[in-house]
Write a protein that holds these residues in place. Sequence first.
Motif, short mmCIF file in Angstrom:
data_model
loop_
_atom_site.label_atom_id
_atom_site.label_comp_id
_atom_site.label_asym_id
_atom_site.label_seq_id
_atom_site.Cartn_x
_atom_site.Cartn_y
_atom_site.Cartn_z
N GLU A 147 -31.17 96.59 -37.53
CA GLU A 147 -32.13 97.66 -37.32
C GLU A 147 -31.37 98.89 -36.83
O GLU A 147 -30.15 98.88 -36.71
N ASP A 148 -32.10 99.98 -36.51
CA ASP A 148 -31.44 101.21 -36.07
C ASP A 148 -30.68 101.03 -34.76
O ASP A 148 -29.55 101.46 -34.61
N GLU A 149 -31.31 100.37 -33.77
CA GLU A 149 -30.72 100.25 -32.45
C GLU A 149 -30.27 98.83 -32.08
O GLU A 149 -29.58 98.64 -31.09
N ALA A 150 -30.67 97.85 -32.88
CA ALA A 150 -30.37 96.46 -32.52
C ALA A 150 -30.05 95.64 -33.76
O ALA A 150 -30.46 95.98 -34.88
N ALA A 151 -29.31 94.56 -33.53
CA ALA A 151 -29.02 93.58 -34.57
C ALA A 151 -29.60 92.25 -34.15
O ALA A 151 -29.63 91.92 -32.95
N PHE A 152 -30.07 91.47 -35.10
CA PHE A 152 -30.64 90.16 -34.83
C PHE A 152 -29.91 89.12 -35.67
O PHE A 152 -29.65 89.34 -36.86
N THR A 153 -29.57 88.00 -35.04
CA THR A 153 -28.90 86.91 -35.74
C THR A 153 -29.58 85.60 -35.39
O THR A 153 -30.16 85.44 -34.32
N CYS A 154 -29.49 84.63 -36.31
CA CYS A 154 -29.95 83.27 -36.00
C CYS A 154 -28.89 82.30 -36.46
O CYS A 154 -28.01 82.64 -37.25
N SER A 155 -28.99 81.07 -35.94
CA SER A 155 -27.85 80.17 -36.05
C SER A 155 -28.26 78.71 -36.14
O SER A 155 -29.40 78.33 -35.82
N ALA A 156 -27.30 77.90 -36.54
CA ALA A 156 -27.47 76.44 -36.53
C ALA A 156 -27.51 75.90 -35.11
O ALA A 156 -27.78 74.71 -34.92
N ASP A 157 -27.26 76.74 -34.10
CA ASP A 157 -27.36 76.30 -32.70
C ASP A 157 -28.81 76.34 -32.20
O ASP A 157 -29.06 76.17 -31.00
N CYS A 158 -29.78 76.56 -33.12
CA CYS A 158 -31.22 76.55 -32.83
C CYS A 158 -31.73 77.79 -32.12
O CYS A 158 -32.88 77.82 -31.67
N THR A 159 -30.92 78.82 -31.99
CA THR A 159 -31.33 80.03 -31.28
C THR A 159 -31.31 81.26 -32.18
O THR A 159 -30.71 81.26 -33.26
N ILE A 160 -31.96 82.30 -31.67
CA ILE A 160 -31.93 83.64 -32.25
C ILE A 160 -31.38 84.57 -31.17
O ILE A 160 -31.65 84.37 -29.98
N ARG A 161 -30.60 85.55 -31.56
CA ARG A 161 -30.05 86.50 -30.59
C ARG A 161 -30.30 87.94 -31.04
O ARG A 161 -30.27 88.24 -32.23
N LYS A 162 -30.54 88.78 -30.04
CA LYS A 162 -30.68 90.22 -30.25
C LYS A 162 -29.47 90.91 -29.62
O LYS A 162 -29.06 90.57 -28.51
N TRP A 163 -28.88 91.88 -30.34
CA TRP A 163 -27.63 92.52 -29.91
C TRP A 163 -27.78 94.03 -29.88
O TRP A 163 -28.49 94.61 -30.71
N ASP A 164 -27.07 94.66 -28.95
CA ASP A 164 -26.93 96.10 -28.92
C ASP A 164 -25.85 96.49 -29.92
O ASP A 164 -24.69 96.06 -29.80
N VAL A 165 -26.19 97.31 -30.93
CA VAL A 165 -25.23 97.62 -31.98
C VAL A 165 -24.14 98.58 -31.51
O VAL A 165 -23.09 98.70 -32.15
N ARG A 166 -24.35 99.26 -30.38
CA ARG A 166 -23.34 100.19 -29.88
C ARG A 166 -22.27 99.48 -29.06
O ARG A 166 -21.09 99.81 -29.14
N THR A 167 -22.68 98.48 -28.27
CA THR A 167 -21.75 97.81 -27.36
C THR A 167 -21.38 96.40 -27.81
O THR A 167 -20.39 95.84 -27.33
#
Length: 305
Positions: free
Chosen positions: A66-86
């Motif tokens: 997205e514009d300000e954030a990235a989202f990922t999901c994984s075989a570890d059963c979780t989803i994560r939201k990330w700051d794309v700048r840092t």
Amino acid sequence: MGSSGSALRVCADHRGGINWLSLSPDGQRLLTGSEDGTARLWSTADGQCCALLQGHESYVTFCQLEDEAAFTCSADCTIRKWDVRTGQCLQVYRGHTSIVNRILVANGQLFSSSYDRTARAWTVDKGQASKEFRGHRNCVLTLAYSAPKDLPGDPCLEAAMGGGLLVTGSTDDTAKVWQVASGCCHQTLRGHTGAVLCLVLSVSSHTAFTGSTDATVRAWDILSGEQLRVFREHQGSVICLELTDGLLYSGSADRTVKCWLADTGERVRTFPAHGHSVSALKYHAGTCSCGFVPITSVFPALSAM
């Protein structure tokens, strides 16, 4: 690839296959999720890696930028939201009990699908599951969403469609259309003879396009559940789809990408893309980008089918 089918940029810092890629809304950044358990942010101008997103305990199955954030999901059963700048992890979403296969950020919500046979809706900021969609008899693989504003203004359907419609595809050979507000199944789309691996929506026509291990793409009316047409020419599983300007692109285990007229099913062009299965593709401003990895890495449960 460009109009001649030649590579424009090569992004090669990952230590494992790339399972998915996502382009930023402005087209200036590309996010890739990998078998190596990381996601990377790239500049499309020069192909340089801008940020390394690491924290997942297993391979990354999917990502959305997205514009300000990235989202990922994984075989570890979780989803994560990330700051794309840092590159900092902002939120971890926990609740699924098996591999999280796909995520979708739309209409202020986060949707996810999993090998635990469910799809879920989450509050983006709090990281809590707000709705669970149960009904598939096997793994839920793929997701698409139609917002309330894109649905017909029928007073009889207004309450049911108030939260929009979520469409899911599964290894039970079906796709399902869900009412997000109630969590109820609106339609079950039956016709494929193999797992539904991918889907895209044409919001203007309320049409879903699904790709399957039966080597076909099928078009459906998501309101009535009617099958509209079948696209037959691939020689292997259809793994990914992209819809743009009336054209449907399909990537397959037969190592090709095909371009079709979405309204008729007529094939326009075939791209001999890779030496392996085409697992991801993205169209932007005349450029079609493709990623590849063996199909059992993207959909590990299929290796046992």
